[in-house]
Design a protein around this motif. Sequence first.
Motif, PDB file in Angstrom:
ATOM      1  N   SER A  19       0.844  -1.196   0.000  1.00 59.31           N
ATOM      2  CA  SER A  19       0.000   0.000   0.000  1.00 59.31           C
ATOM      3  C   SER A  19       0.876   1.241   0.000  1.00 59.31           C
ATOM      4  O   SER A  19       2.008   1.221   0.481  1.00 59.31           O
ATOM      5  CB  SER A  19      -0.923   0.006   1.222  1.00 59.31           C
ATOM      6  OG  SER A  19      -0.175   0.029   2.427  1.00 59.31           O
ATOM      7  N   PHE A  20       0.340   2.328  -0.535  1.00 66.09           N
ATOM      8  CA  PHE A  20       1.079   3.593  -0.584  1.00 66.09           C
ATOM      9  C   PHE A  20       0.097   4.720  -0.891  1.00 66.09           C
ATOM     10  O   PHE A  20      -1.063   4.485  -1.270  1.00 66.09           O
ATOM     11  CB  PHE A  20       2.189   3.547  -1.643  1.00 66.09           C
ATOM     12  CG  PHE A  20       1.742   3.093  -2.998  1.00 66.09           C
ATOM     13  CD1 PHE A  20       1.170   3.988  -3.908  1.00 66.09           C
ATOM     14  CD2 PHE A  20       1.883   1.769  -3.379  1.00 66.09           C
ATOM     15  CE1 PHE A  20       0.757   3.569  -5.162  1.00 66.09           C
ATOM     16  CE2 PHE A  20       1.467   1.333  -4.639  1.00 66.09           C
ATOM     17  CZ  PHE A  20       0.905   2.239  -5.529  1.00 66.09           C
ATOM     18  N   THR A  21       0.567   5.945  -0.714  1.00 66.26           N
ATOM     19  CA  THR A  21      -0.237   7.131  -1.005  1.00 66.26           C
ATOM     20  C   THR A  21       0.471   7.972  -2.056  1.00 66.26           C
ATOM     21  O   THR A  21       1.687   8.167  -1.983  1.00 66.26           O
ATOM     22  CB  THR A  21      -0.446   7.972   0.269  1.00 66.26           C
ATOM     23  OG1 THR A  21      -1.141   7.179   1.234  1.00 66.26           O
ATOM     24  CG2 THR A  21      -1.260   9.225  -0.023  1.00 66.26           C
ATOM     25  N   LEU A  22      -0.292   8.466  -3.035  1.00 62.96           N
ATOM     26  CA  LEU A  22       0.242   9.380  -4.036  1.00 62.96           C
ATOM     27  C   LEU A  22      -0.414  10.754  -3.864  1.00 62.96           C
ATOM     28  O   LEU A  22      -1.608  10.833  -3.556  1.00 62.96           O
ATOM     29  CB  LEU A  22      -0.024   8.858  -5.446  1.00 62.96           C
ATOM     30  CG  LEU A  22       0.723   7.594  -5.877  1.00 62.96           C
ATOM     31  CD1 LEU A  22       0.313   7.191  -7.291  1.00 62.96           C
ATOM     32  CD2 LEU A  22       2.226   7.789  -5.792  1.00 62.96           C
ATOM     33  N   PRO A  23       0.340  11.825  -4.074  1.00 68.47           N
ATOM     34  CA  PRO A  23      -0.201  13.182  -3.890  1.00 68.47           C
ATOM     35  C   PRO A  23      -0.991  13.670  -5.091  1.00 68.47           C
ATOM     36  O   PRO A  23      -0.688  14.702  -5.694  1.00 68.47           O
ATOM     37  CB  PRO A  23       1.068  14.018  -3.671  1.00 68.47           C
ATOM     38  CG  PRO A  23       2.100  13.323  -4.488  1.00 68.47           C
ATOM     39  CD  PRO A  23       1.793  11.841  -4.361  1.00 68.47           C
ATOM     40  N   ILE A  24      -2.013  12.902  -5.462  1.00 65.40           N
ATOM     41  CA  ILE A  24      -2.883  13.255  -6.580  1.00 65.40           C
ATOM     42  C   ILE A  24      -4.316  12.888  -6.217  1.00 65.40           C
ATOM     43  O   ILE A  24      -4.553  11.944  -5.455  1.00 65.40           O
ATOM     44  CB  ILE A  24      -2.473  12.517  -7.883  1.00 65.40           C
ATOM     45  CG1 ILE A  24      -2.320  11.012  -7.629  1.00 65.40           C
ATOM     46  CG2 ILE A  24      -1.202  13.093  -8.460  1.00 65.40           C
ATOM     47  CD1 ILE A  24      -1.940  10.217  -8.852  1.00 65.40           C
ATOM     48  N   PRO A  25      -5.311  13.627  -6.738  1.00 66.32           N
ATOM     49  CA  PRO A  25      -6.712  13.303  -6.444  1.00 66.32           C
ATOM     50  C   PRO A  25      -7.106  11.980  -7.080  1.00 66.32           C
ATOM     51  O   PRO A  25      -6.521  11.546  -8.083  1.00 66.32           O
ATOM     52  CB  PRO A  25      -7.482  14.477  -7.059  1.00 66.32           C
ATOM     53  CG  PRO A  25      -6.578  15.026  -8.104  1.00 66.32           C
ATOM     54  CD  PRO A  25      -5.182  14.831  -7.591  1.00 66.32           C
ATOM     55  N   ALA A  34      -0.863   4.527 -10.081  1.00 65.09           N
ATOM     56  CA  ALA A  34      -0.553   3.543  -9.044  1.00 65.09           C
ATOM     57  C   ALA A  34      -0.053   2.242  -9.667  1.00 65.09           C
ATOM     58  O   ALA A  34       0.909   1.631  -9.195  1.00 65.09           O
ATOM     59  CB  ALA A  34      -1.780   3.289  -8.178  1.00 65.09           C
ATOM     60  N   LEU A  35      -0.690   1.820 -10.733  1.00 64.27           N
ATOM     61  CA  LEU A  35      -0.270   0.589 -11.404  1.00 64.27           C
ATOM     62  C   LEU A  35       1.092   0.766 -12.067  1.00 64.27           C
ATOM     63  O   LEU A  35       1.901  -0.169 -12.114  1.00 64.27           O
ATOM     64  CB  LEU A  35      -1.322   0.182 -12.441  1.00 64.27           C
ATOM     65  CG  LEU A  35      -2.651  -0.319 -11.863  1.00 64.27           C
ATOM     66  CD1 LEU A  35      -3.661  -0.559 -12.971  1.00 64.27           C
ATOM     67  CD2 LEU A  35      -2.427  -1.596 -11.048  1.00 64.27           C
ATOM     68  N   GLN A  36       1.359   1.962 -12.574  1.00 60.18           N
ATOM     69  CA  GLN A  36       2.677   2.226 -13.160  1.00 60.18           C
ATOM     70  C   GLN A  36       3.763   2.115 -12.087  1.00 60.18           C
ATOM     71  O   GLN A  36       4.832   1.521 -12.327  1.00 60.18           O
ATOM     72  CB  GLN A  36       2.708   3.622 -13.784  1.00 60.18           C
ATOM     73  CG  GLN A  36       4.030   3.954 -14.461  1.00 60.18           C
ATOM     74  CD  GLN A  36       4.103   5.404 -14.895  1.00 60.18           C
ATOM     75  OE1 GLN A  36       4.828   6.197 -14.313  1.00 60.18           O
ATOM     76  NE2 GLN A  36       3.346   5.754 -15.945  1.00 60.18           N
ATOM     77  N   LEU A  37       3.489   2.688 -10.936  1.00 64.01           N
ATOM     78  CA  LEU A  37       4.459   2.600  -9.842  1.00 64.01           C
ATOM     79  C   LEU A  37       4.674   1.150  -9.431  1.00 64.01           C
ATOM     80  O   LEU A  37       5.820   0.712  -9.213  1.00 64.01           O
ATOM     81  CB  LEU A  37       3.984   3.423  -8.644  1.00 64.01           C
ATOM     82  CG  LEU A  37       4.854   3.344  -7.389  1.00 64.01           C
ATOM     83  CD1 LEU A  37       6.264   3.853  -7.678  1.00 64.01           C
ATOM     84  CD2 LEU A  37       4.229   4.140  -6.239  1.00 64.01           C
ATOM     85  N   ASP A  44       4.508  -7.741 -11.584  1.00 71.01           N
ATOM     86  CA  ASP A  44       4.069  -8.010 -12.952  1.00 71.01           C
ATOM     87  C   ASP A  44       3.391  -9.380 -13.026  1.00 71.01           C
ATOM     88  O   ASP A  44       4.062 -10.406 -12.872  1.00 71.01           O
ATOM     89  CB  ASP A  44       5.256  -7.958 -13.905  1.00 71.01           C
ATOM     90  CG  ASP A  44       4.846  -8.173 -15.352  1.00 71.01           C
ATOM     91  OD1 ASP A  44       3.677  -7.882 -15.680  1.00 71.01           O
ATOM     92  OD2 ASP A  44       5.698  -8.657 -16.129  1.00 71.01           O
ATOM     93  N   PRO A  45       2.070  -9.425 -13.232  1.00 72.69           N
ATOM     94  CA  PRO A  45       1.188  -8.252 -13.393  1.00 72.69           C
ATOM     95  C   PRO A  45       0.793  -7.668 -12.035  1.00 72.69           C
ATOM     96  O   PRO A  45       0.842  -8.352 -11.011  1.00 72.69           O
ATOM     97  CB  PRO A  45      -0.029  -8.860 -14.096  1.00 72.69           C
ATOM     98  CG  PRO A  45      -0.083 -10.256 -13.562  1.00 72.69           C
ATOM     99  CD  PRO A  45       1.357 -10.701 -13.419  1.00 72.69           C
ATOM    100  N   ALA A  46       0.381  -6.403 -12.047  1.00 71.83           N
ATOM    101  CA  ALA A  46      -0.085  -5.731 -10.839  1.00 71.83           C
ATOM    102  C   ALA A  46      -1.579  -5.465 -10.953  1.00 71.83           C
ATOM    103  O   ALA A  46      -2.069  -5.087 -12.015  1.00 71.83           O
ATOM    104  CB  ALA A  46       0.666  -4.416 -10.632  1.00 71.83           C
TER     105      ALA A  46
END
Length: 249
Positions: A19-25, A34-37, A44-46
């Motif tokens: 789990s993680f948080t990104l600074p985007i709405p 999120a999948l790119q990260l 792979d796959p995510a």
Amino acid sequence: MNVVRPYGDTTGDGMVQTSFTLPIPHDKKAEGAALQLAAKMGMDPAMLVHASQVGDGFTFFVVYGRVNHLVELDKVVVVERDFPLLTAKEVNTLVKQKMRRKLSVVGACIGTDAHTVGIDAILNLKGIAGEKGLEYYRELKVVNMGAQVTVPELVETARREKADAVLVSQVVTQRDAHLHNTREMSAAFREAMPAGKRPLLIVGGPRFDELMAEELGVDRIFGRGTTPREVASYLVHTLAVSKKEKVSL
């Protein structure tokens, strides 16, 4: 070579969840980010399991996927418990027999850390997980200074109480505050007291790496899940039991 892989649905399938948080709405593009990260992290796959807005302009994600990394167990380095786990009666008996006085302990949360749950769990009579804290041990003299204690205050109290050991709990870890505070504390004790007069310096908290004791200038680091009995046993093993006796334990 002794290796294992993560286990998710079937043995050795390499599935992990993170789990993680990104600074985007939160929107479709955020989910794609999120999948790119996750892909860049080696999943792979995510698969996106969960996404939710957490305040303005932040989104929390949970992703699940396969990784190809192996865990080489032979290369895992940890701090093993190198002392016997004693009962309260055994601790009291050893302190009384070997030190012929009460073992003095001073504890505190230093810096701006106001979370006393950790230090109270170890020191207070009520303890934690069915174990009573160090205040329960009749041969230990315990001073709990509480939260937001400055390093000079801690040093002065340790000097006044003739502390054999100083226990510091650190829960707040933003910007490595726990590491900075610990280094400041150890430096202050080295400056204030000669080597033979310094108390045992012990720190604990959920985000410490137990292998960093020497780097941080302390004698021992205790991580999450530590109980009062473990701390009491370590204190006795280090301060009251002779080197010759330690070999035979």
